[in-house]
Scaffold this motif. Structure first.
Motif, short mmCIF file in Angstrom:
data_model
loop_
_atom_site.label_atom_id
_atom_site.label_comp_id
_atom_site.label_asym_id
_atom_site.label_seq_id
_atom_site.Cartn_x
_atom_site.Cartn_y
_atom_site.Cartn_z
N LEU A 120 -15.26 45.38 40.75
CA LEU A 120 -15.85 46.69 41.04
C LEU A 120 -15.12 47.45 42.15
O LEU A 120 -14.65 48.57 41.94
CB LEU A 120 -17.33 46.51 41.40
CG LEU A 120 -18.24 47.66 40.97
CD1 LEU A 120 -18.29 47.75 39.46
CD2 LEU A 120 -19.64 47.45 41.51
N PRO A 121 -14.97 46.85 43.34
CA PRO A 121 -14.27 47.62 44.39
C PRO A 121 -12.81 47.87 44.02
O PRO A 121 -12.27 48.93 44.34
CB PRO A 121 -14.40 46.73 45.63
CG PRO A 121 -14.68 45.37 45.11
CD PRO A 121 -15.40 45.54 43.82
N PHE A 122 -12.20 46.90 43.33
CA PHE A 122 -10.78 47.02 43.02
C PHE A 122 -10.51 48.22 42.12
O PHE A 122 -9.49 48.90 42.26
CB PHE A 122 -10.31 45.73 42.33
CG PHE A 122 -8.83 45.59 42.21
CD1 PHE A 122 -8.22 45.47 40.97
CD2 PHE A 122 -8.03 45.55 43.34
CE1 PHE A 122 -6.85 45.32 40.86
CE2 PHE A 122 -6.66 45.41 43.23
CZ PHE A 122 -6.07 45.30 41.98
N VAL A 123 -11.44 48.49 41.20
CA VAL A 123 -11.23 49.61 40.28
C VAL A 123 -11.79 50.90 40.85
O VAL A 123 -11.21 51.97 40.69
CB VAL A 123 -11.89 49.31 38.91
CG1 VAL A 123 -11.81 50.53 38.01
CG2 VAL A 123 -11.21 48.14 38.25
N LEU A 124 -12.96 50.81 41.51
CA LEU A 124 -13.63 52.05 41.92
C LEU A 124 -13.14 52.64 43.24
O LEU A 124 -13.19 53.84 43.44
CB LEU A 124 -15.14 51.82 42.01
CG LEU A 124 -15.84 51.69 40.66
CD1 LEU A 124 -17.34 51.61 40.85
CD2 LEU A 124 -15.50 52.88 39.77
N LEU A 125 -12.66 51.79 44.15
CA LEU A 125 -12.26 52.34 45.45
C LEU A 125 -11.14 53.37 45.33
O LEU A 125 -11.20 54.43 45.96
CB LEU A 125 -11.89 51.20 46.41
CG LEU A 125 -11.75 51.59 47.87
CD1 LEU A 125 -12.96 52.33 48.36
CD2 LEU A 125 -11.52 50.35 48.72
N PRO A 126 -10.08 53.08 44.52
CA PRO A 126 -9.06 54.13 44.35
C PRO A 126 -9.64 55.42 43.77
O PRO A 126 -9.25 56.51 44.16
CB PRO A 126 -8.07 53.50 43.36
CG PRO A 126 -8.29 52.04 43.44
CD PRO A 126 -9.72 51.85 43.81
N VAL A 127 -10.60 55.27 42.84
CA VAL A 127 -11.21 56.46 42.24
C VAL A 127 -11.94 57.28 43.29
O VAL A 127 -11.78 58.50 43.40
CB VAL A 127 -12.19 56.05 41.11
CG1 VAL A 127 -12.97 57.23 40.62
CG2 VAL A 127 -11.43 55.42 39.96
N ILE A 128 -12.76 56.59 44.09
CA ILE A 128 -13.51 57.28 45.14
C ILE A 128 -12.56 57.93 46.13
O ILE A 128 -12.73 59.10 46.50
CB ILE A 128 -14.44 56.29 45.88
CG1 ILE A 128 -15.46 55.70 44.90
CG2 ILE A 128 -15.16 56.98 47.03
CD1 ILE A 128 -16.30 54.60 45.48
N SER A 129 -11.54 57.18 46.55
CA SER A 129 -10.58 57.73 47.51
C SER A 129 -9.91 58.97 46.95
O SER A 129 -9.70 59.95 47.66
CB SER A 129 -9.50 56.69 47.84
OG SER A 129 -10.08 55.52 48.32
#
Lengths: 102, 428
Positions: free
Chosen positions: B345-354
């Motif tokens: 989850l963080p690996f995929v979503l953090l770039p998106v959020i950033s």
């Protein structure tokens, strides 16, 4: 000292060259003079000729058959994800020693 | 379950590998990469001539350096021109050319053949000029198509008997350059045909045609926020499957994102604001500057300093140094991140959020779109300030690094707790 040529195949980069240095060190402590360099999989010809073994990084494990075909007289082995990720040259080298009894 | 995963991932890896190693894709990628120094160098010059320090700018103007330096930046925008040589050379090398430079030259020439020329008829002769836009941003896709076709055609022809054989007494240097002349000339024919045919169309030439019909719509979709988010998600997913996600999406990013970046650099060099918010560099910023793909900066910090289990403490310290320099292979394969559902989850979503945060930051004019990345081997917090997006962008990257530390913390804690349990069970 016995001489060994180990060729690493990966997508190339910093992590692989660190691994190469560690393999050379590990070889030295086992009484071998190791030549170890890393290349991209499509650049193995002709630099890998004369290697005692070709090691494939986990990202290119699917190239195993192709590389075996290209270098039919050189053993091709995969580096396990764990050994690669932790740069465990000790494991990698001892596995090779066990198999090939150099 | 593990066995199924193995064969599934191996299958996907085979497909991705075919894509990556495909002759056309890899030639375009490598050809473009070889010209990156020009892009980066001109971006640095661009920063220098736009530094908001009045005495420095006056110095440049008074010494007469300002104009030539701005012109250099404009000349450097002729990416289409440079990559045509690069791609031609790489593709002929891959096809086994003895002298790959020939392939580069013919690709370059073919690209120029399809480029519209403006002729000014004068009393004492004609003046010819080429619009830089056709050699630059607007010519990138044309250049890719033409240089790949020219390279392949030339190589195929060089393997036929169509050669000028010189007697053995002629030095190889000379006889080799003569050998391929027929192939060279025949390769030019289709491109001459393209020039003639498209010159008759309302587009005015092959390059404007490709630009209007293919490049503009493609880059429009490809450079939308959604398009970039899809690429970011794909990049993380591929890494999560054990593939080199960055390398695989690199050709796509380069094809789509170089032209808008080029336009930005040209605009800023002329003293105007960058017109495109989302370019190749904006994606590269999020994929590289916050600890590499997946914005792993926080993972490296959290694992090195906040874990208690033996295994993760040791691994954390091992991964920290490469990780600070945005090298992620050790952690991807060593943690591993591959097939690790806790970190998915963080690996995929953090770039998106950033990325979304970055988009709004630019929209709200808190900072400008990044233009350059000197190298990815500098820790993120510093790298952000070198991206010529203003001090604001540097602060933004630092904030993203902090966000990364916060977001990854609970996930690292989960893994650490599980590992602690395992270790205490092993001890008993």
């Amino acid at each position: 000292m016995r001489k060994l040529k180990i060729t690493l195949a990966c997508v190339g980069g910093v992590s692989t060259s660190i691994l190469c240095d560690r393999i050379i060190e590990e070889g030295k402590s086992n009484g071998f003079e190791v030549e170890c360099k890393a290349y991209a999989t499509n650049a193995l010809n002709p630099v890998a000729i004369g290697s005692d073994v070709i090691l494939l990084g986990p990202q290119v494990c699917y190239m195993e058959d192709e590389v075996k075909k290209q270098f039919s007289d050189i053993p091709v082995r995969l580096i396990s994800m764990m050994d690669y990720g932790t740069m465990n040259a000790k494991n990698i080298f001892s596995k090779l020693l066990n198999e090939f009894s150099w | 379950m593990k066995a199924v995963n193995q064969s599934f991932t191996t299958k996907i890896m085979k497909i991705a590998g075919k894509f990556q190693n495909n002759l056309v894709v890899s030639s375009i990628t490598q050809g473009m990469m070889s010209t990156m120094p020009i892009l980066m160098g001109s971006a640095i010059i661009n920063i220098l001539i736009n530094l908001p320090i009045t005495p420095w700018i006056n110095f440049l103007k008074d010494t007469g350096l300002m104009v030539p330096l701005s012109e250099i930046v404009q000349i450097a925008t002729c990416t289409g021109l440079f990559i045509s040589f690069g791609i031609g050379r790489v593709i002929s090398e891959k096809m086994g050319a003895k002298n790959p430079v020939e392939g580069g030259i013919i690709a370059l020439f073919s690209f120029l053949i399809v480029t519209p020329l403006t002729t000014v008829v004068g009393d004492y002769g004609n003046a010819y000029s080429v619009g830089l836009e056709n050699l630059g941003a607007q010519g990138i896709i044309t250049s890719m198509i033409v240089s790949v076709c020219a390279g392949v055609l030339f190589m195929k022809l060089s393997k036929t008997p169509l050669r000028i054989k010189m007697p053995a007494s002629v030095p190889p240097f000379v006889s080799q350059s003569f050998e391929n002349i027929p192939g060279f000339v025949i390769t030019l024919v289709p491109f001459i045909a393209l020039r003639v045919l498209f010159g008759l169309t309302p587009y005015g030439g092959f390059t404007p045609f490709i630009n209007t019909v293919i490049q503009a719509p493609l880059t429009g979709i490809g450079n939308s926020l959604t398009g970039h988010l899809v690429l970011l998600i794909l990049c993380s997913l591929l890494w999560w499957l054990g593939l080199h996600g960055s390398m695989i999406i690199m050709p796509v990013i380069m094809v789509l994102g170089t032209a808008p970046l080029q336009e930005n650099i040209a605009a800023v060099a002329s003293g105007m604001a960058a017109p495109n918010l989302l370019t190749m560099m904006s994606i590269m910023a999020i994929i590289q500057m916050v600890g590499g793909p997946g914005c792993l900066f926080g993972l490296f910090i959290d694992m090195a300093f906040f874990t208690k289990s033996e295994r993760y403490k040791t691994q954390g310290k091992l991964q920290l140094v490469p990780g600070l320099f945005n090298v992620i292979e050790p952690v991807v394969y060593g943690l591993p991140i591959v097939l690790n559902f806790t970190l998915l989850l963080p690996f995929v979503l953090l770039p998106v959020i950033s990325y979304i945060l970055m988009y709004f930051g630019m929209k709200l004019q808190l900072f400008t779109t990044p233009l350059t990345m000197a190298t990815s081997f500098i820790p993120g917090p510093i790298l952000g300030f070198l991206a010529s997006g203003g001090i604001g962008f540097g602060i933004f990257i630092v904030l993203m690094c902090v966000l990364s530390c916060i977001v990854y913390y609970p996930f690292v804690k989960i893994m650490d707790t599980q590992q602690l349990k395992l270790e205490s069970e092993e001890k008993n």
